[in-house]
Design a protein around this motif. Structure first.
Motif, PDB file in Angstrom:
ATOM      1  N   UNK A   8      28.067  44.866  50.025  1.00 54.50           N
ATOM      2  CA  UNK A   8      28.395  43.573  50.469  1.00 54.50           C
ATOM      3  C   UNK A   8      29.839  43.216  50.127  1.00 54.50           C
ATOM      4  N   UNK A   9      30.289  42.360  50.945  1.00 57.94           N
ATOM      5  CA  UNK A   9      31.788  41.778  50.961  1.00 57.94           C
ATOM      6  C   UNK A   9      31.636  40.894  50.006  1.00 57.94           C
ATOM      7  N   UNK A  10      32.677  40.943  48.730  1.00 57.54           N
ATOM      8  CA  UNK A  10      32.716  39.909  47.817  1.00 57.54           C
ATOM      9  C   UNK A  10      33.376  38.387  48.020  1.00 57.54           C
ATOM     10  N   UNK A  11      32.934  37.399  47.749  1.00 64.29           N
ATOM     11  CA  UNK A  11      33.613  36.288  47.925  1.00 64.29           C
ATOM     12  C   UNK A  11      34.769  36.280  47.101  1.00 64.29           C
ATOM     13  N   UNK A  12      35.664  35.129  47.432  1.00 64.49           N
ATOM     14  CA  UNK A  12      36.868  34.909  46.691  1.00 64.49           C
ATOM     15  C   UNK A  12      36.708  35.004  45.355  1.00 64.49           C
ATOM     16  N   UNK A  13      35.735  34.141  44.552  1.00 62.08           N
ATOM     17  CA  UNK A  13      35.600  33.962  43.087  1.00 62.08           C
ATOM     18  C   UNK A  13      34.986  35.182  42.560  1.00 62.08           C
ATOM     19  N   UNK A  14      34.002  35.880  43.410  1.00 64.69           N
ATOM     20  CA  UNK A  14      33.757  37.408  42.783  1.00 64.69           C
ATOM     21  C   UNK A  14      34.878  38.388  42.759  1.00 64.69           C
ATOM     22  N   UNK A  15      35.623  38.277  43.869  1.00 68.99           N
ATOM     23  CA  UNK A  15      36.849  39.312  43.839  1.00 68.99           C
ATOM     24  C   UNK A  15      37.785  39.032  42.444  1.00 68.99           C
ATOM     25  N   UNK A  16      37.868  37.736  42.432  1.00 66.99           N
ATOM     26  CA  UNK A  16      38.776  37.134  41.395  1.00 66.99           C
ATOM     27  C   UNK A  16      38.338  37.729  39.942  1.00 66.99           C
ATOM     28  N   UNK A  17      37.001  37.563  39.777  1.00 62.81           N
ATOM     29  CA  UNK A  17      36.425  38.099  38.602  1.00 62.81           C
ATOM     30  C   UNK A  17      36.540  39.692  38.417  1.00 62.81           C
ATOM     31  N   UNK A  18      36.424  40.433  39.645  1.00 63.66           N
ATOM     32  CA  UNK A  18      36.621  41.732  39.404  1.00 63.66           C
ATOM     33  C   UNK A  18      37.957  42.136  39.357  1.00 63.66           C
ATOM     34  N   UNK A  19      38.990  41.495  39.759  1.00 64.34           N
ATOM     35  CA  UNK A  19      40.367  41.711  39.080  1.00 64.34           C
ATOM     36  C   UNK A  19      40.540  41.507  37.760  1.00 64.34           C
ATOM     37  N   UNK A  20      40.045  40.476  37.382  1.00 59.71           N
ATOM     38  CA  UNK A  20      40.129  40.187  35.830  1.00 59.71           C
ATOM     39  C   UNK A  20      39.282  41.062  34.954  1.00 59.71           C
ATOM     40  N   UNK A  21      38.292  41.400  35.443  1.00 60.73           N
ATOM     41  CA  UNK A  21      37.442  42.642  34.774  1.00 60.73           C
ATOM     42  C   UNK A  21      38.276  44.024  34.638  1.00 60.73           C
ATOM     43  N   UNK A  22      38.749  44.297  35.739  1.00 63.87           N
ATOM     44  CA  UNK A  22      39.551  45.566  35.792  1.00 63.87           C
ATOM     45  C   UNK A  22      40.838  45.401  35.035  1.00 63.87           C
TER      46      UNK A  22
END
Length: 249
Positions: free
Chosen positions: A3-17
Motif C-alpha cells: 500500500x502507498x504510504x501517506x505523507x505522515x507515514x512516509x515522513x515517519x519511515x524516513x525518520x526511522x531509517x
C-alpha cells in the motif's frame, strides 16, 4: 503490491531509517543518499519532507515529543504542584526506566551523545526546542507550588532546576547505552527512579510532606519487593528490576 504510504507515514519511515545511521556515523559522516537507500525513497523525496539534513537531524530528536500522548497529557494539565510532580516523574521514567530498556530509544540517545562530541549545534537546537515546549509549563507549576505553600524557594531558580534535573536523568541514561550494567546502584531500577524523583523534588524545594503525599497517591514508580542482589545481569540484557552492579572489565 504494498500500500502507498501517506505523507505522515512516509515522513515517519524516513525518520526511522535515518536514526540508526546517524547514531552509528554521526551527522557529518551521514549522507542523505544513505538515508534514502535505507528508507527506500529518493533523495528528492527526503528533501520534500525535510529542507536540509540538519532539519532531518533535529526532527529525529523532536519526534519523541511531538505527537506523544503522555507529553500532550502533561501539557494539558493546569499549572500546580501535582503537575510539577508529574512532569518530574515523566522525565525520570523516560530516562531512568524506559530508555535503558528500549534499543530504539538508546539509539536516539546515542545520537545525542554523538552530536555533543561534534560541534554541539544540533543538540543546542534540540534543547531550545525542549525549552520552548516544556519549560513554560514547568516554570508556571513551580510558581503555583510556591504560591500555595508547597514549595519553598531556594537558591536554584525554576529554569536552572529544570535543566539540572534533565542533565541528571540524561547522564543516568548515558551509562546504560551499552545495554549492560555499569554503575553499582544498590537498588533496582524502579526504586532508583523513585529515589531520583525524591532527589529532584527536594532540590527544587518541595516539602517532604507534599512529596510523600504524592508518592502515597501512586504518582511514583512502583517499587518491587526487596530481593537478594544479583551479582551480574542475566543473559540477554539488563533486568530493570534488579540492582545494577559494576560490570567487570
Amino acid at each position: 503490491m504494498a500500500p502507498r504510504l501517506d505523507s505522515s507515514a512516509r515522513k515517519r519511515a524516513i525518520l526511522d531509517a535515518a536514526l540508526p545511521i546517524f547514531a552509528r556515523k554521526g551527522f557529518a559522516a551521514t549522507t542523505t543518499k544513505e538515508i534514502a537507500q535505507a528508507a527506500g525513497v529518493s533523495e528528492a523525496l527526503i528533501f520534500k519532507h525535510f529542507p536540509s539534513k540538519a532539519s532531518l537531524y533535529e526532527a529525529i530528536f523532536l519526534s519523541c515529543i511531538d505527537g506523544d500522548p503522555e507529553y500532550e497529557r502533561l501539557m494539558a494539565l493546569p499549572p500546580g504542584t501535582d503537575t510539577l510532580v508529574q512532569m518530574i516523574q515523566g522525565i525520570v521514567n523516560y530516562f531512568v526506566i524506559e530508555l535503558p530498556s528500549d534499543p530504539n530509544e538508546r539509539a536516539r540517545h546515542r545520537l545525542s551523545i554523538i552530536s555533543l562530541l561534534e560541534d554541539g549545534e544540533f543538540m543546542r537546537q534540540v534543547f531550545e526546542g525542549i525549552r520552548s515546549r516544556f519549560l513554560p509549563r514547568f516554570t508556571a507549576s513551580v510558581q503555583a507550588a510556591v504560591a500555595c505553600g508547597d514549595l519553598v524557594p531556594g537558591p536554584v531558580d525554576a529554569e536552572s532546576g529544570f535543566w539540572l534535573a534533565e542533565h541528571l536523568c540524561e547522564m543516568m541514561a548515558t551509562v546504560c547505552l551499552s545495554g549492560g550494567a555499569i554503575v553499582p546502584y544498590p537498588c533496582g531500577r524502579s526504586d532508583l527512579a523513585r529515589q531520583t524523583i525524591w532527589f529532584i523534588l527536594r532540590g527544587l524545594g518541595l516539602s517532604d510532606l507534599i512529596i510523600a503525599a504524592h508518592e502515597r497517591g501512586g504518582r511514583f514508580p512502583s517499587v518491587p519487593s526487596r530481593s537478594p542482589p544479583a551479582p551480574f545481569p542475566p543473559e540477554g540484557g539488563p533486568d530493570n528490576d534488579h540492582p545494577t552492579p559494576e560490570r567487570p572489565e
